[in-house]
Design a protein around this motif. Structure first.
Motif, short mmCIF file in Angstrom:
data_model
loop_
_atom_site.label_atom_id
_atom_site.label_comp_id
_atom_site.label_asym_id
_atom_site.label_seq_id
_atom_site.Cartn_x
_atom_site.Cartn_y
_atom_site.Cartn_z
N ARG A 146 -9.01 9.75 3.46
CA ARG A 146 -7.78 9.02 3.10
C ARG A 146 -7.53 7.90 4.10
O ARG A 146 -7.19 6.78 3.71
N PHE A 147 -7.71 8.19 5.38
CA PHE A 147 -7.53 7.19 6.43
C PHE A 147 -8.45 5.99 6.19
O PHE A 147 -8.01 4.84 6.21
N GLU A 153 -7.32 3.94 3.19
CA GLU A 153 -6.11 3.16 3.49
C GLU A 153 -6.43 1.96 4.38
O GLU A 153 -5.92 0.86 4.16
N ALA A 197 -8.06 -0.64 2.19
CA ALA A 197 -7.09 -1.30 1.31
C ALA A 197 -6.27 -2.32 2.08
O ALA A 197 -6.02 -3.44 1.60
N LEU A 198 -5.85 -1.97 3.28
CA LEU A 198 -5.09 -2.91 4.11
C LEU A 198 -5.95 -4.10 4.50
O LEU A 198 -5.50 -5.26 4.44
N ILE A 228 0.81 -1.21 0.00
CA ILE A 228 0.00 0.00 0.00
C ILE A 228 0.85 1.27 0.00
O ILE A 228 0.59 2.20 -0.75
N TYR A 229 1.88 1.30 0.86
CA TYR A 229 2.62 2.55 1.07
C TYR A 229 3.93 2.65 0.29
O TYR A 229 4.49 3.73 0.18
#
Length: 92
Positions: free
Chosen positions: A79-80, A83, A86-87, A27-28
């Protein structure tokens, strides 16, 4: 403490840690990922997974957990949430 785990428990702990680490990397996309395993203040075990980037505040040194110049910036809620989702998708 890690040394108090059975072989099966230790293998499970590290496999789960690696699974989460791979999701964070996917992801990051950090330059590298530091693993900091602790459990000194009470009998427990935990690992911090710390993505490191080009704009790292302390390259080649331990990551600072406290912001040096005022409060830490906040991640916008949308955004949080994206994310986290997605995780979760990578980890289910």
């Amino acid at each position: 403490m890690a040394t108090e785990l059975t072989d099966e428990e230790a293998a499970g702990y590290w496999l789960e840690t690696l699974r989460v680490a791979r999701a964070i990397i996917a992801i990051y996309q950090p330059l590298k990922l530091n693993y900091e395993t602790l459990g000194t203040t009470s009998p427990h075990l935990h690992t911090h997974l710390l993505p490191r980037y080009v704009e790292d505040p302390r390259p080649g040194k331990p990551f600072p957990f406290v912001a040096a110049d005022g409060p830490e910036p906040q991640i916008p809620e949308h955004r949080f949430v994206a994310e986290v989702q997605a995780l979760r998708e990578l980890l289910t």
